[in-house]
Structure formats: structure tokens, C-alpha cells
Motif scaffolding. Structure first.
Motif, PDB file in Angstrom:
ATOM      1  N   ARG A 188      45.287  49.753  39.261  1.00 42.42           N
ATOM      2  CA  ARG A 188      44.830  48.635  38.919  1.00 42.42           C
ATOM      3  C   ARG A 188      44.021  47.610  39.981  1.00 42.42           C
ATOM      4  O   ARG A 188      42.462  47.757  39.536  1.00 42.42           O
ATOM      5  CB  ARG A 188      45.878  47.029  38.504  1.00 42.42           C
ATOM      6  N   ALA A 189      44.452  48.737  41.001  1.00 47.06           N
ATOM      7  CA  ALA A 189      43.183  47.558  42.008  1.00 47.06           C
ATOM      8  C   ALA A 189      41.845  49.263  42.141  1.00 47.06           C
ATOM      9  O   ALA A 189      40.737  47.953  42.056  1.00 47.06           O
ATOM     10  CB  ALA A 189      43.881  48.303  43.839  1.00 47.06           C
ATOM     11  N   ILE A 190      41.974  49.559  41.670  1.00 50.64           N
ATOM     12  CA  ILE A 190      40.736  51.168  41.817  1.00 50.64           C
ATOM     13  C   ILE A 190      40.119  50.118  40.327  1.00 50.64           C
ATOM     14  O   ILE A 190      38.437  50.494  41.005  1.00 50.64           O
ATOM     15  CB  ILE A 190      41.146  52.135  41.454  1.00 50.64           C
ATOM     16  N   ARG A 191      40.375  50.337  39.239  1.00 48.01           N
ATOM     17  CA  ARG A 191      39.882  49.294  37.995  1.00 48.01           C
ATOM     18  C   ARG A 191      39.251  48.779  38.456  1.00 48.01           C
ATOM     19  O   ARG A 191      37.649  48.362  38.107  1.00 48.01           O
ATOM     20  CB  ARG A 191      40.426  49.563  37.233  1.00 48.01           C
ATOM     21  N   ILE A 192      40.163  47.627  39.200  1.00 41.07           N
ATOM     22  CA  ILE A 192      38.765  46.044  39.319  1.00 41.07           C
ATOM     23  C   ILE A 192      37.964  46.183  40.590  1.00 41.07           C
ATOM     24  O   ILE A 192      36.898  45.835  40.671  1.00 41.07           O
ATOM     25  CB  ILE A 192      40.148  45.151  40.351  1.00 41.07           C
ATOM     26  N   LYS A 193      37.727  47.313  40.769  1.00 38.58           N
ATOM     27  CA  LYS A 193      37.002  47.753  42.522  1.00 38.58           C
ATOM     28  C   LYS A 193      35.697  48.244  41.503  1.00 38.58           C
ATOM     29  O   LYS A 193      34.295  47.985  41.179  1.00 38.58           O
ATOM     30  CB  LYS A 193      37.493  48.858  42.840  1.00 38.58           C
ATOM     31  N   LYS A 194      36.209  48.817  40.843  1.00 38.38           N
ATOM     32  CA  LYS A 194      35.042  49.062  39.634  1.00 38.38           C
ATOM     33  C   LYS A 194      34.441  48.898  38.646  1.00 38.38           C
ATOM     34  O   LYS A 194      33.484  48.762  38.457  1.00 38.38           O
ATOM     35  CB  LYS A 194      35.895  50.547  38.462  1.00 38.38           C
ATOM     36  N   MET A 195      35.394  47.635  38.429  1.00 38.36           N
ATOM     37  CA  MET A 195      35.219  46.786  37.878  1.00 38.36           C
ATOM     38  C   MET A 195      33.437  45.673  38.723  1.00 38.36           C
ATOM     39  O   MET A 195      32.708  45.069  38.383  1.00 38.36           O
ATOM     40  CB  MET A 195      35.757  45.336  37.282  1.00 38.36           C
ATOM     41  N   GLN A 196      33.654  44.961  39.720  1.00 37.62           N
ATOM     42  CA  GLN A 196      33.416  44.878  41.154  1.00 37.62           C
ATOM     43  C   GLN A 196      32.273  45.085  40.725  1.00 37.62           C
ATOM     44  O   GLN A 196      31.242  44.352  40.861  1.00 37.62           O
ATOM     45  CB  GLN A 196      34.106  44.688  42.397  1.00 37.62           C
ATOM     46  N   GLU A 197      31.781  46.920  41.080  1.00 41.18           N
ATOM     47  CA  GLU A 197      30.988  47.763  41.032  1.00 41.18           C
ATOM     48  C   GLU A 197      29.640  47.755  39.861  1.00 41.18           C
ATOM     49  O   GLU A 197      28.756  46.991  39.748  1.00 41.18           O
ATOM     50  CB  GLU A 197      31.138  48.921  41.867  1.00 41.18           C
ATOM     51  N   LEU A 198      30.377  47.644  38.438  1.00 40.02           N
ATOM     52  CA  LEU A 198      29.579  47.316  38.111  1.00 40.02           C
ATOM     53  C   LEU A 198      29.278  45.911  38.085  1.00 40.02           C
ATOM     54  O   LEU A 198      27.618  45.011  37.293  1.00 40.02           O
ATOM     55  CB  LEU A 198      30.296  47.403  36.538  1.00 40.02           C
ATOM     56  N   ARG A 199      29.412  44.664  38.027  1.00 38.03           N
ATOM     57  CA  ARG A 199      28.859  43.156  38.408  1.00 38.03           C
ATOM     58  C   ARG A 199      28.025  43.188  39.484  1.00 38.03           C
ATOM     59  O   ARG A 199      26.912  42.840  39.395  1.00 38.03           O
ATOM     60  CB  ARG A 199      29.477  41.951  38.890  1.00 38.03           C
ATOM     61  N   SER A 200      28.162  43.943  40.265  1.00 34.88           N
ATOM     62  CA  SER A 200      27.394  44.047  42.109  1.00 34.88           C
ATOM     63  C   SER A 200      25.836  45.133  41.200  1.00 34.88           C
ATOM     64  O   SER A 200      24.933  44.831  41.611  1.00 34.88           O
ATOM     65  CB  SER A 200      28.038  45.165  42.675  1.00 34.88           C
ATOM     66  N   ASN A 201      25.961  46.237  40.624  1.00 34.38           N
ATOM     67  CA  ASN A 201      25.214  46.772  39.528  1.00 34.38           C
ATOM     68  C   ASN A 201      24.236  45.853  38.404  1.00 34.38           C
ATOM     69  O   ASN A 201      22.969  46.276  37.941  1.00 34.38           O
ATOM     70  CB  ASN A 201      25.715  47.723  38.954  1.00 34.38           C
ATOM     71  N   GLY A 202      24.569  44.515  38.756  1.00 35.09           N
ATOM     72  CA  GLY A 202      23.488  43.843  37.285  1.00 35.09           C
ATOM     73  C   GLY A 202      24.462  44.023  35.686  1.00 35.09           C
ATOM     74  O   GLY A 202      24.005  43.767  34.795  1.00 35.09           O
ATOM     75  N   LEU A 203      25.511  44.362  36.204  1.00 32.62           N
ATOM     76  CA  LEU A 203      26.038  44.657  34.255  1.00 32.62           C
ATOM     77  C   LEU A 203      27.135  43.866  34.429  1.00 32.62           C
ATOM     78  O   LEU A 203      27.828  43.910  35.141  1.00 32.62           O
ATOM     79  CB  LEU A 203      26.672  46.710  34.358  1.00 32.62           C
ATOM     80  N   ASP A 204      27.570  43.340  33.855  1.00 31.25           N
ATOM     81  CA  ASP A 204      28.549  42.636  33.292  1.00 31.25           C
ATOM     82  C   ASP A 204      29.902  43.060  32.025  1.00 31.25           C
ATOM     83  O   ASP A 204      29.819  44.067  30.838  1.00 31.25           O
ATOM     84  CB  ASP A 204      28.036  41.154  31.866  1.00 31.25           C
ATOM     85  N   PRO A 205      30.881  43.628  33.091  1.00 34.22           N
ATOM     86  CA  PRO A 205      32.041  44.270  32.345  1.00 34.22           C
ATOM     87  C   PRO A 205      32.705  43.694  31.035  1.00 34.22           C
ATOM     88  O   PRO A 205      33.663  44.386  30.147  1.00 34.22           O
ATOM     89  CB  PRO A 205      32.924  44.746  32.966  1.00 34.22           C
ATOM     90  N   TYR A 206      32.301  42.456  30.312  1.00 37.09           N
ATOM     91  CA  TYR A 206      32.775  41.668  30.120  1.00 37.09           C
ATOM     92  C   TYR A 206      31.677  41.059  29.776  1.00 37.09           C
ATOM     93  O   TYR A 206      31.367  39.726  29.018  1.00 37.09           O
ATOM     94  CB  TYR A 206      33.937  40.985  30.596  1.00 37.09           C
TER      95      TYR A 206
END
Length: 596
Positions: A78-96
Motif C-alpha cells: 500500500r505504501a508503494i502504491r501511494i508513492k505511485k499515486m503521488q508520482e502520477l499527481r506530480s506528473n500532472g495526472l489525476d489518479p482519480y
């Protein structure tokens, strides 16, 4: 990547979670190249594995050597996936995402392009498609990745080539997309050389980032209790579970179609009631603060539907939830769904025909046939269905003719106990001894000795008047009522009467029912026996009250009528070959788990 990550030690997983996104991405992809395969339960192409039969005739994959993901591993993932979610957001991509415009479902694409040859690609303007769904498996080979996408209709492969995707999309797909994520994809259609219809992806978006890992492919979600508690995971891991609930919806739709074609009107009656009537069952009690009084969750819809007949409706029905504060088993859930229907100017013969119509129509609608397999027993729903009296069935099985005993209750109990051969079964003995009338003894003998034998559809007719307070007296047989119950596979499916319309007779019978219940309640409170017997009897230790408003309604006059109640959950069990009622209720009642 859970299949690979779970093999690492926990400290390595935690170490990965602390990496900066770029370093972690490099580490994961470099360590796993040149090839990795990730699956969750029920992907399109699954390797063979052993199966175990579970309730409902379904199989669940299981392995004696494997263990489910531990809570610590789960937290690390879960911690790893939260990091990936944050990386998506940092790239300007909305994960939701807010929405996704799709042109087709997986099933539609499989049907439209069923004639596309192996190795062929359809690149016409009309063949550019947009789909969405959950990723349930993935494989990657350098610059090529295959993902299986599942939507409500089925699965389809995503064929992802680095050259077709713009910018960093291919790297994002490999490093930031996990099994369980919901994605949208656009592209053309091709069939691979191996014959797999695929969407050649030219662009994709993560629509919902999944933070928790799905059960892995080989174990699935095998824990029965967890399947019921987390039905949403059960349906993801075991798609055949969702099929049952789709069939359930179709059955309910077919019931409505059948009865409305016959002229019945659907109405709604109260769930919260001032008196729990229409059946003899322990109710749930709640308290209404504004009114300052106790209310009961309904144990039947019967009495309010009859009020509708008094008011002038001639054919009414309701499909609704019923609540009974009683035991839980493979056949019983505290809340369940029924259809109750009432028809003016008809008798219980009419309701037998209607019951056959409903069940036959539902079977044809969901199975396309009337010969079914239920838990290894062949069930024939073709007409005619057997119709036999309770007296004759009991005599057929036990040899006891209850007509021979007149009013000798003691003799009846002695003969019944001998015939049942209780052999020290204190529960059965106590139940028979507690029966206040011969009619009650007859019913108990029927339930114990006859009911389990009624595998093929059987209408059991003409119940004793003592146990049928809402049914009209039989027009030819004293002491009996015009009532039937339908049994299939040894369980009750439906209950129906020629309805009692005499208000004075109705009052007398309900008052007698209250008296008998109170006597039984007193006996229970005075019982000193084993814990099991006491617990069994305690189910009857509740108050029963008269519904005075219903009796008032009858005094205004209700037309001659018949009524029938059919258990929808049990019907769904039969038509979907499900062994437990919990398999056909999406979210069954379960004991709350205690957190340690």
C-alpha cells in the motif's frame, strides 16, 4: 507487481517504499527485466491448478503450501502504491478521474470483431475504440506489454507497444500501473498471431489507482468468511460470483414481468410497524424518538397488502425485505426478500397455478430449461407438479393416520415419538411434548420426517387450522384450512392461503395464537434443561401483540381472496445452484469482527 514483491523480505519492501520515485522506478524495472508476469485471480489465460468445491457449486483455487498476503506485506505494498499515486499527481495526472468516454464494452468488441483473422489489424476510422475497466493481469517484455482489462461484460487484452505510445506513457504503464487499477485505453483493434483479440493502445489513463493488492491468481479469495465480508473483493477475484447477482436481478425482473402481465399492481407497505403481524416470528425492535414508542421491523408484508384489498385494489403485490430476529443458517438470513401477492375473488388453487407460472418463467429466463441440477440432485420443473395433503404425506412416510386419533393428544404424542425414533434426541422430544394440539403435532412430524424428502416440486395442501391463523377454513374438511406450501429440494419455497375474511373468526384465531404463544413463553421461562434446548426454545421468548387496525380494516369488508408469499432468495439459490443463502445475498448479515 505483488507477485514479485511478496517474495522479498518485508524490510526490502519498506526500503523500496522509502525510495524516491525515480530511483524506485529504476530499481523495480531494472531488477525485473527482461521479463515479468503478474496476475490476479481469474485472468483470461490461467495456468491449470487444483480446485476445491465451495457453496454454490463453484470452485475456488487453493494451495496448501501458499499463504495469503500478511498484513505487514499488505501495508508495505500500500505504501508503494501511494508513492505511485503521488508520482502520477506530480506528473500532472489525476489518479482519480471524473469520467471516461468509452465507445464499447469488452463483450461488444469480441462480438463485432469475431471474424478478424489471426495477425490482422483493423485500422479504419470506425475501428478506433475507447474502453475502460480493471487491470487483472499483465506481462511485459522489454518494449512490449500485454494487459488484461476486465469490465462488466468480460475481458479483452491491451496490446501495448512503446512505439505507439507518446512520450513517457509506456514507462508510466510499466512502472505506475498495477493489477487492480482501473484504466481507460484508446486504440485500434487487432488479433494477435495466437488468436487473442486486442486493443492496440495508442493512449491510456489511470482512472482509479488501486492502493490495496488483489488476491493473487493461484490462491484467490478462498476464506469463506472474508468472501462474505468483502464481497467487493470476492467479485473481483471470482467473476462467477457477480454472475449470480446478475441472475438474481434477472429473476426479480422476470417475477415482476410475470405478475404484471397477469394484471397485478406493485405497491409499497411500511417497514416500520406498530405491531409485528402476518407471521409468527421474533421481530427486531427499534425506538422512534419523536413518537416516543417502540416500533417493529416488519416480519411480513401480508397485513398491509390485505388492507389494500379492503381499500379497493383487486390484484396487488410487493417485492420487499423482511426482517426476522432468528437464527442464521445456510437457508436463513435475518433479512431476506419475498414477493407477496393477493388476488381478490380467487382461492388457493389460483395461487398454485400462479406459483408454477412464476418459477417456470424464471427458470426459462435464466437457464433456458426446466431440468436443473441442484447440488447433485436433478430437479424437474416441468408440469404437472405434485399436489398432496399434509395428512397423506405424513401417513405415506410414517404410517401414522392422524385422522384416527380424534382429540387424544397424549396418544398422538406417544405414537409420533415412536414413529420418529428420536433415540434420546431431547430437542425433538421437548418439541413434541410442548405441542398444545394435535394439529401442532402433525406439523412437527411433517417438518421432521417428510419435509426433507420432498425433493421434486410438491404442493403440500390443507394445513391444520391451529397453525394457520390467517387462512380460510377448509370448505370440506373440518379442522383444516385451505393453505398450501410449496417444497423443492426439501425446503419451503412458497406459502399461500385462501384468505380468511371473517373479521370475528380472524380476531378469535389471533387471540388464541397470542394465548398459545404466551403459554409457550411461560413454559420456556420455567424450563430447566440443557443449554442447547434452552437456547432453541428461547427463540420463542418474545411478545406477540394483536394488530387491532388490521382487524378494524377487516370489519369494513375484504373480498374473497387468495394470497401467496414466495422466498426470492431461496428461488435464486435453486436456479443458480447455490448451496447457501449467503451466496445469493450480496452483503449477508455477519457477526461484527472484534479488532484486537
Amino acid at each position: 507487481m505483488e507477485a514479485a514483491l511478496q517474495s522479498l523480505r518485508l524490510k526490502h519492501l519498506l526500503h523500496l517504499a522509502c525510495y524516491k520515485p525515480t530511483n524506485r522506478t529504476h530499481l523495480l524495472t531494472s531488477k525485473l527485466r527482461p521479463f515479468f508476469v503478474l496476475h490476479c485471480s481469474s485472468s483470461a489465460s490461467s495456468p491449470p491448478s487444483s480446485s476445491a468445491a465451495l457453496p454454490g457449486g463453484r470452485s475456488r483455487r487453493q494451495s496448501s503450501s501458499a499463504s495469503p498476503t500478511s498484513s505487514s506485506d499488505r501495508d508495505a505494498i500500500r505504501a508503494i502504491r501511494i508513492k505511485k499515486m503521488q508520482e502520477l499527481r506530480s506528473n500532472g495526472l489525476d489518479p482519480y478521474a471524473y469520467k471516461w468516454d468509452r465507445t464499447h464494452t469488452a463483450k461488444q468488441l469480441q462480438e463485432i470483431f469475431r471474424d478478424l483473422g489471426n495477425g490482422e489489424e483493423s485500422t479504419g476510422e470506425k475501428d478506433y475504440v475507447s474502453i475502460a475497466g480493471r487491470i487483472v493481469s499483465r506481462r511485459a517484455f522489454g518494449k512490449l506489454a500485454f494487459l488484461t482489462l476486465r469490465d462488466d461484460s468480460g475481458t479483452i487484452q491491451l496490446y501495448c507497444e512503446k512505439e505507439r505510445l507518446l512520450g513517457d506513457q509506456f514507462e508510466h504503464l510499466k512502472t505506475l500501473v498495477d493489477i487492480g487499477d482501473i484504466v481507460g485505453a484508446k486504440g485500434s483493434i487487432k488479433r494477435t498471431e495466437k488468436g487473442e483479440l486486442s486493443v492496440c493502445v495508442t493512449s491510456f489513463s489511470v482512472l482509479t489507482k488501486s492502493l490495496l493488492p488483489l488476491p493473487d491468481k493461484f490462491h484467490g479469495l478462498a476464506d469463506i468468511d472474508k468472501r462474505y465480508r468483502q464481497r467487493y473483493v470476492d467479485m473481483i477475484a471470482n467473476p462467477e460470483v457477480a454472475v449470480i447477482f446478475k441472475k438474481r436481478a434477472k429473476i426479480i425482473s422476470e417475477i415482476r414481468k410475470t405478475v404484471e402481465t397477469a394484471g397485478f399492481v406493485e405497491v409499497e407497505t411500511p417497514v416500520l410497524q406498530g405491531a409485528a403481524g402476518g407471521a409468527e416470528a421474533r421481530p427486531f425492535i427499534t425506538y422512534h424518538n419523536s413518537l416516543g414508542q417502540d416500533l417493529y421491523l416488519r416480519i411480513a408484508t401480508e397485513l398491509h397488502l390485505k388492507r389494500m384489498l379492503v381499500g379497493g385494489f383487486e390484484k396487488v403485490y410487493e417485492i420487499g425485505r423482511i426482517f426476522r430476529n432468528e437464527g442464521i443458517s445456510t437457508r436463513h438470513n435475518p433479512e431476506f426478500t419475498t414477493i407477496e401477492m393477493y388476488e381478490a375473488y380467487s382461492d388457493y388453487e389460483n395461487m398454485m397455478n400462479m406459483t408454477e407460472d412464476i418459477i417456470i418463467s424464471c427458470s426459462l429466463a435464466v437457464n433456458g430449461k426446466l431440468i436443473l441440477d441442484y447440488q447433485g440432485v436433478e430437479i424437474c420443473l416441468e408440469r404437472p407438479w405434485r399436489r398432496e395433503t399434509m395428512h397423506n404425506l405424513v401417513k405415506e412416510v410414517t404410517g401414522i393416520d392422524f385422522n384416527d386419533f380424534s382429540d387424544n393428544l397424549t396418544a398422538v404424542k406417544e405414537v409420533a415419538l415412536r414413529a420418529l425414533d428420536v433415540d434420546g434426541d431431547n430437542k425433538v422430544t421437548s418439541t413434541i411434548e410442548a405441542c398444545p394440539t394435535i394439529g401442532h403435532v402433525l406439523n412437527e412430524v411433517f417438518e421432521i420426517a417428510v419435509e426433507p424428502r420432498l425433493l421434486q416440486p410438491t404442493f403440500v395442501l390443507d394445513y391444520p387450522i391451529e397453525i394457520s391463523p390467517l387462512a380460510k377454513p377448509h370448505r370440506r374438511r373440518a379442522g383444516l384450512t385451505e393453505r398450501f406450501e410449496l417444497f423443492i429440494c426439501g425446503r419451503e419455497m412458497a406459502n399461500a392461503f385462501s384468505e380468511l375474511t371473517d373479521p370475528l373468526d380472524q380476531r378469535e384465531r389471533l387471540e388464541e395464537q397470542v394465548r398459545q404463544h404466551n403459554k409457550k413463553k411461560t413454559l420456556i421461562l420455567e424450563t430447566s434443561g440443557s443449554k442447547d434446548i434452552k437456547k432453541s426454545l428461547d427463540d420463542d421468548a418474545y411478545d406477540v401483540t394483536l394488530d387491532e387496525d388490521f382487524l378494524t380494516a377487516l370489519e369494513y369488508g375484504m373480498p374473497p381472496a387468495s394470497g401467496m408469499g414466495l422466498g426470492i432468495d431461496r428461488l435464486v439459490m435453486l436456479l443458480t445452484n447455490s448451496a447457501s443463502i449467503r451466496d445469493v445475498i450480496a452483503f449477508p448479515v455477519l457477526k461484527t469482527q472484534q479488532l484486537s
